[in-house]
Design a protein around this motif. Sequence first.
Motif, PDB file in Angstrom:
ATOM      1  N   UNK A 139      38.423  29.321 -11.797  1.00  0.00           N
ATOM      2  CA  UNK A 139      39.491  28.328 -11.893  1.00  0.00           C
ATOM      3  C   UNK A 139      40.308  28.327 -10.604  1.00  0.00           C
ATOM      4  N   UNK A 140      40.717  27.168 -10.166  1.00  0.00           N
ATOM      5  CA  UNK A 140      41.537  27.043  -8.960  1.00  0.00           C
ATOM      6  C   UNK A 140      42.972  27.461  -9.267  1.00  0.00           C
ATOM      7  N   UNK A 141      43.449  28.390  -8.444  1.00  0.00           N
ATOM      8  CA  UNK A 141      44.798  28.885  -8.667  1.00  0.00           C
ATOM      9  C   UNK A 141      45.828  27.876  -8.163  1.00  0.00           C
ATOM     10  N   UNK A 142      46.887  27.723  -8.909  1.00  0.00           N
ATOM     11  CA  UNK A 142      47.956  26.825  -8.488  1.00  0.00           C
ATOM     12  C   UNK A 142      48.760  27.399  -7.317  1.00  0.00           C
ATOM     13  N   UNK A 143      48.653  28.706  -7.142  1.00  0.00           N
ATOM     14  CA  UNK A 143      49.382  29.319  -6.021  1.00  0.00           C
ATOM     15  C   UNK A 143      48.843  28.849  -4.671  1.00  0.00           C
ATOM     16  N   UNK A 144      47.591  28.356  -4.645  1.00  0.00           N
ATOM     17  CA  UNK A 144      47.019  27.885  -3.397  1.00  0.00           C
ATOM     18  C   UNK A 144      47.796  26.679  -2.865  1.00  0.00           C
ATOM     19  N   UNK A 145      48.208  25.803  -3.760  1.00  0.00           N
ATOM     20  CA  UNK A 145      48.980  24.640  -3.334  1.00  0.00           C
ATOM     21  C   UNK A 145      50.350  25.062  -2.791  1.00  0.00           C
ATOM     22  N   UNK A 146      50.929  26.087  -3.383  1.00  0.00           N
ATOM     23  CA  UNK A 146      52.202  26.606  -2.859  1.00  0.00           C
ATOM     24  C   UNK A 146      52.021  27.182  -1.459  1.00  0.00           C
ATOM     25  N   UNK A 147      50.858  27.827  -1.246  1.00  0.00           N
ATOM     26  CA  UNK A 147      50.586  28.379   0.077  1.00  0.00           C
ATOM     27  C   UNK A 147      50.434  27.264   1.111  1.00  0.00           C
ATOM     28  N   UNK A 148      49.740  26.185   0.740  1.00  0.00           N
ATOM     29  CA  UNK A 148      49.622  25.045   1.644  1.00  0.00           C
ATOM     30  C   UNK A 148      50.995  24.457   1.974  1.00  0.00           C
ATOM     31  N   UNK A 149      51.838  24.371   0.962  1.00  0.00           N
ATOM     32  CA  UNK A 149      53.184  23.842   1.182  1.00  0.00           C
ATOM     33  C   UNK A 149      53.975  24.734   2.133  1.00  0.00           C
ATOM     34  N   UNK A 150      53.821  26.055   1.978  1.00  0.00           N
ATOM     35  CA  UNK A 150      54.519  26.985   2.868  1.00  0.00           C
ATOM     36  C   UNK A 150      54.049  26.824   4.311  1.00  0.00           C
ATOM     37  N   UNK A 151      52.729  26.659   4.501  1.00  0.00           N
ATOM     38  CA  UNK A 151      52.214  26.446   5.851  1.00  0.00           C
ATOM     39  C   UNK A 151      52.793  25.173   6.466  1.00  0.00           C
ATOM     40  N   UNK A 152      52.880  24.135   5.676  1.00  0.00           N
ATOM     41  CA  UNK A 152      53.432  22.874   6.189  1.00  0.00           C
ATOM     42  C   UNK A 152      54.897  23.035   6.589  1.00  0.00           C
ATOM     43  N   UNK A 153      55.661  23.757   5.772  1.00  0.00           N
ATOM     44  CA  UNK A 153      57.076  23.965   6.086  1.00  0.00           C
ATOM     45  C   UNK A 153      57.241  24.776   7.370  1.00  0.00           C
ATOM     46  N   UNK A 154      56.434  25.837   7.521  1.00  0.00           N
ATOM     47  CA  UNK A 154      56.522  26.666   8.730  1.00  0.00           C
ATOM     48  C   UNK A 154      56.146  25.853   9.967  1.00  0.00           C
ATOM     49  N   UNK A 155      55.104  25.023   9.830  1.00  0.00           N
ATOM     50  CA  UNK A 155      54.695  24.198  10.972  1.00  0.00           C
ATOM     51  C   UNK A 155      55.811  23.242  11.381  1.00  0.00           C
ATOM     52  N   UNK A 156      56.446  22.622  10.397  1.00  0.00           N
ATOM     53  CA  UNK A 156      57.527  21.678  10.709  1.00  0.00           C
ATOM     54  C   UNK A 156      58.703  22.400  11.361  1.00  0.00           C
ATOM     55  N   UNK A 157      59.007  23.606  10.867  1.00  0.00           N
ATOM     56  CA  UNK A 157      60.117  24.360  11.450  1.00  0.00           C
ATOM     57  C   UNK A 157      59.825  24.756  12.900  1.00  0.00           C
ATOM     58  N   UNK A 158      58.599  25.207  13.156  1.00  0.00           N
ATOM     59  CA  UNK A 158      58.243  25.592  14.528  1.00  0.00           C
ATOM     60  C   UNK A 158      58.262  24.380  15.443  1.00  0.00           C
ATOM     61  N   UNK A 159      57.748  23.260  14.928  1.00  0.00           N
ATOM     62  CA  UNK A 159      57.744  22.041  15.734  1.00  0.00           C
ATOM     63  C   UNK A 159      59.173  21.593  16.062  1.00  0.00           C
ATOM     64  N   UNK A 160      60.045  21.639  15.065  1.00  0.00           N
ATOM     65  CA  UNK A 160      61.434  21.266  15.306  1.00  0.00           C
ATOM     66  C   UNK A 160      62.112  22.219  16.284  1.00  0.00           C
ATOM     67  N   UNK A 161      61.768  23.519  16.179  1.00  0.00           N
ATOM     68  CA  UNK A 161      62.358  24.486  17.116  1.00  0.00           C
ATOM     69  C   UNK A 161      61.929  24.192  18.548  1.00  0.00           C
ATOM     70  N   UNK A 162      60.639  23.848  18.716  1.00  0.00           N
ATOM     71  CA  UNK A 162      60.165  23.515  20.064  1.00  0.00           C
ATOM     72  C   UNK A 162      60.858  22.264  20.582  1.00  0.00           C
TER      73      UNK A 162
END
Length: 439
Positions: A139-162
């Motif tokens: 079964x596909x874990x729902x936590x995987x979608x949370x992990x994808x969301x976390x990666x997206x948030x970190x990417x946006x934060x790093x991009x904004x910092x740059x």
Amino acid sequence: MSDQESSTSSSQTEGEFEGEMDEEQDRGMEEEDRNEKGRGSPVPSLSNFSSSLRAVLRIKHKYQAIKKRRQEMALTVGGSGVLMGAPVRTSPKIFTFDGLTPSPFSALSAPVPQKKKRRRRKRVLFPNGGGCRAPPKQEHSRAKYCLYLLFAIVFIQVYNAIENLDDHVLRYDLEGLEKTLRREVFGQQGAVEDLLSHLKDYLSTYVHNKPLVVSLHGPSGVGKSHLGRLLAGHFRSVVGETLVLQYYVLHHCPQEADALRCASDLAAIISEMVERAEEEEKIPLFIFDEAEHMHGEILDALWQLVASKQSNEYLNAVYLFLSNLGHGHITKHMLHNSSSISTASGRHSNLVKELMPILRATLEELHPLWTEAELLPLGLLEKGHVMECFLDEMAREGFYPDHTNIERLAGEVEYYPAVGDHEYSQTGCKQVVAKVNML
């Protein structure tokens, strides 16, 4: 009876048996030929099947009779005086039809082999279940979608910092400052590049753990004060007049008796400017020209501001010191090593590499303030650089840039003895302004 007679009798019985078997086979073949001729269809009838079965039974009975007869003859021969130990030929215990060519009707007459029943395996029962446990489903874990969301948030934060870093650097217009310094400062391109590198690294972010302290050293007339004036004018245009301080020691505090008061006043001015810069989220610039004339009390006050790590009050600031301390080491190094290096960048890198340890040791003996500073040595100016200074000054004053006149004015400047193809000025561009004003 002798061995020869027993073997003869046994061979005769075998021959009789083989002859009888051949006759039975011939009869069976003749009957099969007659049956095939009389058949109207490829499927054999019931009568043909029964006749072939009767033939097989007759052959079987005939074989059993011949076998029994052979056993009786063997007993009779053995009882009438066969020698002990002589081999007795016996018939095979099992009769097979492997050597016979199977007829097309033998497959029909032969019994159909039954399939072996597979032994049913016992079911494996698990302790907490009544039957076989089904394999687990992936079964596909729902936590995987949370992990994808976390990666997206970190990417946006790093991009904004740059992006924020780029915006912070653009506020100070360091590209415009670089163009100005390359155009206005002559013969010090290596030191200018090092200075701009320090400024870019420091001004790219607003939060720091220590202030930036840069100390420029060189002989008289190489462009230290001119470089300080260019930096002050540029920063006044980008951060404001109130966040730039040009401090001339001989002008602001000429008397040594007033050194303690001057140090207190200077500390108060720096504190006020830093507080104002914190409110505006900018970085102030403090330029101290003629630092070789600074009194010990002023150096101590500045060292406390630069080296203090207990408070965040004075960490976001740029301190620039201009002095001719160590000019003797710089001049000696330039006159002794310039002949082996042809390019200006190579001379500057060699100057920094070989002279920096000596220069730092000399300055640290004078005051511990220099231990906190990034040292940048400025080399001697050649005759070509002096001519560029005359050309720039004459253009500023409105004189026609006559090349012959510029060469004449540059020839009036004192120079060190030629080192290879290089001819260094003793006073640099110090006398350029005075000579142009006499035109």
